[in-house]
Scaffold this active site. Sequence first.
Site, mmCIF file in Angstrom:
data_model
loop_
_atom_site.group_PDB
_atom_site.id
_atom_site.type_symbol
_atom_site.label_atom_id
_atom_site.label_comp_id
_atom_site.label_asym_id
_atom_site.label_seq_id
_atom_site.Cartn_x
_atom_site.Cartn_y
_atom_site.Cartn_z
ATOM 1 N N HIS A 305 0.853 -1.188 0.000
ATOM 2 C CA HIS A 305 0.000 0.000 0.000
ATOM 3 C C HIS A 305 0.884 1.231 0.000
ATOM 4 C CE1 HIS A 305 -3.174 2.790 1.213
ATOM 5 N NE2 HIS A 305 -4.027 1.866 0.798
ATOM 6 N N ASP A 362 -7.998 -5.233 0.211
ATOM 7 C CA ASP A 362 -8.470 -6.021 -0.922
ATOM 8 C C ASP A 362 -8.089 -7.485 -0.849
ATOM 9 O OD1 ASP A 362 -9.695 -3.930 -2.281
ATOM 10 O OD2 ASP A 362 -7.748 -3.200 -2.952
HETATM 11 N N1 ACO Z 1 4.171 -7.682 -4.681
HETATM 12 C C1 ACO Z 1 5.513 -7.678 -4.864
HETATM 13 N N2 ACO Z 1 6.294 -6.585 -4.728
HETATM 14 C C2 ACO Z 1 5.681 -5.426 -4.416
HETATM 15 C C3 ACO Z 1 4.297 -5.342 -4.223
HETATM 16 C C4 ACO Z 1 3.531 -6.525 -4.366
HETATM 17 N N3 ACO Z 1 2.205 -6.497 -4.191
HETATM 18 N N4 ACO Z 1 3.946 -4.064 -3.917
HETATM 19 C C5 ACO Z 1 5.099 -3.368 -3.940
HETATM 20 N N5 ACO Z 1 6.137 -4.181 -4.233
HETATM 21 C C6 ACO Z 1 7.558 -3.783 -4.274
HETATM 22 C C7 ACO Z 1 7.859 -3.016 -5.552
HETATM 23 O O1 ACO Z 1 8.316 -3.870 -6.585
HETATM 24 C C8 ACO Z 1 8.932 -2.057 -5.106
HETATM 25 O O2 ACO Z 1 10.141 -2.742 -5.061
HETATM 26 P P1 ACO Z 1 11.530 -1.956 -5.377
HETATM 27 O O3 ACO Z 1 11.623 -0.882 -4.327
HETATM 28 O O4 ACO Z 1 12.550 -3.033 -5.256
HETATM 29 O O5 ACO Z 1 11.364 -1.402 -6.758
HETATM 30 C C9 ACO Z 1 8.540 -1.726 -3.660
HETATM 31 O O6 ACO Z 1 7.781 -2.860 -3.209
HETATM 32 C C10 ACO Z 1 7.696 -0.459 -3.528
HETATM 33 O O7 ACO Z 1 6.577 -0.554 -4.398
HETATM 34 P P2 ACO Z 1 5.977 0.671 -5.201
HETATM 35 O O8 ACO Z 1 5.171 0.154 -6.365
HETATM 36 O O9 ACO Z 1 7.036 1.682 -5.483
HETATM 37 O O10 ACO Z 1 4.988 1.273 -4.102
HETATM 38 P P3 ACO Z 1 3.749 2.188 -4.369
HETATM 39 O O11 ACO Z 1 3.462 2.871 -3.088
HETATM 40 O O12 ACO Z 1 3.929 3.032 -5.579
HETATM 41 O O13 ACO Z 1 2.584 1.129 -4.726
HETATM 42 C C11 ACO Z 1 0.743 -0.331 -4.617
HETATM 43 C C12 ACO Z 1 1.591 0.728 -3.881
HETATM 44 C C13 ACO Z 1 0.298 0.190 -6.002
HETATM 45 C C14 ACO Z 1 -0.509 -0.618 -3.807
HETATM 46 C C15 ACO Z 1 1.598 -1.630 -4.774
HETATM 47 O O14 ACO Z 1 1.970 -2.126 -3.506
HETATM 48 C C16 ACO Z 1 0.876 -2.712 -5.588
HETATM 49 O O15 ACO Z 1 0.933 -2.707 -6.820
HETATM 50 N N6 ACO Z 1 0.158 -3.652 -4.887
HETATM 51 C C17 ACO Z 1 -0.629 -4.637 -5.554
HETATM 52 C C18 ACO Z 1 -1.946 -4.028 -6.008
HETATM 53 C C19 ACO Z 1 -2.905 -3.778 -4.833
HETATM 54 O O16 ACO Z 1 -3.101 -4.615 -3.974
HETATM 55 N N7 ACO Z 1 -3.538 -2.582 -4.851
HETATM 56 C C20 ACO Z 1 -4.525 -2.211 -3.810
HETATM 57 C C21 ACO Z 1 -4.140 -0.973 -3.090
HETATM 58 S S1 ACO Z 1 -5.285 -0.680 -1.805
HETATM 59 C C22 ACO Z 1 -6.560 0.104 -2.502
HETATM 60 O O17 ACO Z 1 -6.539 0.702 -3.551
HETATM 61 C C23 ACO Z 1 -7.832 0.035 -1.756
#
Ligand code: ACO
Length: 427
Positions: A305, A362
């Site tokens: 998140h 979620d």
């Molecule tokens: N699985 C594996 N790796 C992940 C995940 C995941 N679900 N989420 C983040 N990471 C990793 C990224 O690859 C990144 O790694 P790095 O630093 O080595 O490049 C690091 O963790 C940070 O991730 P970002 O994408 O930069 O974080 P951001 O805050 O932009 O994204 C998000 C947050 C979009 C929710 C992300 O965690 C994701 O895509 N999760 C899966 C989708 C999801 O569950 N969305 C629901 C959000 S809640 C809502 O809307 C109600």
Amino acid sequence: MSDAAKLSLDGKDFEYPVLSGTIGPDVVDIRKMYGQTGAFTYDPGFTSTASCRSEITYIDGDEGVLLHRGYPIGELAEKSNFMEVCHLLLNGELPTADELDAFTGTITRHTMVHEQLATFFRGFRRDAHPMAIMCGVVGALSAFYHDSTDVHDPVQRTIASHRLIAKMPTLAAMAYKYSLGQPFLYPDNSLSYTGNFLRMTFGVPAEPYVVNPVIERAMDRIFILHADHEQNASTSTVRLAGSSGANPFACIAAGIACLWGPAHGGANEAALNMLREIGTVDRIPEYIARAKDKNDPFRLMGFGHRVYKNYDPRATVMQQTVREVFAELKVNDPVFDVALQLEELALNDPYFVEKKLFPNVDFYSGVILSAIGFPTSMFTVLFALARTVGWVAQWNEMITDPDQKIGRPRQLYTGPTQREYVPADKR
Ligand code: ACO
């Protein structure tokens, strides 16, 4: 923190006031910065930017805290109900018994939609995604309720807010019925907000529908958990759309469009699809390895998140609600075992620990909604239904904020500088 932030740029020093809220990080007030320095700040994704003041919702992502008007989400989910939470978000206080009666009565009386709107639905293909239908019909409300589109009139704003909260269940149920080819059901105002929605969704005109109180309570709790989440992408979209003076129905339609994306509201559908694809607990390590592999675009859906770097407090309530719904409906879906085991393995894996990736709201919601009988395509619609109160509360707050201006970000331009037009035969 000090009461001024210092900036040095091109050999000159500038000072900017530091503002404090009641709780949470201070903010550096840079409103005068461009005028004084000629420089913009650069913050794609708003990771360090507070776009507004707000009194509605507070999140401490490190501690896993979510408060609505000061009340913890876990307590509201356990002790309150969705109508009460709607009143709280909109008006700032929990209602007295009389206020709750009056508020519920008002919302209940707005549940019907203009009869002509049913014709509008019939213009969609039968296989249209219900979110595509919701974007269209909610935007179209502005063509049906002209008497509540003047954003400068507080009475009209209140009526539009009540209409949106009241009509979303009716519209969501109609979107579902349309996809099945079943007749729309009119609201039954003797039922609760949530009971009425369940009946319009799962009932048919040919038979009486008995609302299951355990499912009604679970659904109501899911609505509470999704009611607001401060300046998330869809709420910021609603505020940005509203900042130009657009009418509330159009603004909420914009919020629905943003919510649809898989990185936001579409994640519960993606999470359930992922859990079903994994299928059995023995395949979990394979998927965890893929999530960790930088060369594989796969991510664990329902994990991670932008704000929570701790367990999402809504996921805790969701996990408990899965147990209640499964027990009531005598469901024994292996997908829940996969979810529990996946959570445990990920929470003990250094990759997820170091990156502070925890289950979000979620992760479990799709499992519950599927057990209740909703197809995955309806998941984001339910999220939109519940989030409408948050959008509307934030929109009202924005309109009445004396600092409010049209939202107009600037940019770091990296395109070509001015050049001469070359006629087609000379290119
Ligand atoms: N699985 C594996 N790796 C992940 C995940 C995941 N679900 N989420 C983040 N990471 C990793 C990224 O690859 C990144 O790694 P790095 O630093 O080595 O490049 C690091 O963790 C940070 O991730 P970002 O994408 O930069 O974080 P951001 O805050 O932009 O994204 C998000 C947050 C979009 C929710 C992300 O965690 C994701 O895509 N999760 C899966 C989708 C999801 O569950 N969305 C629901 C959000 S809640 C809502 O809307 C109600």
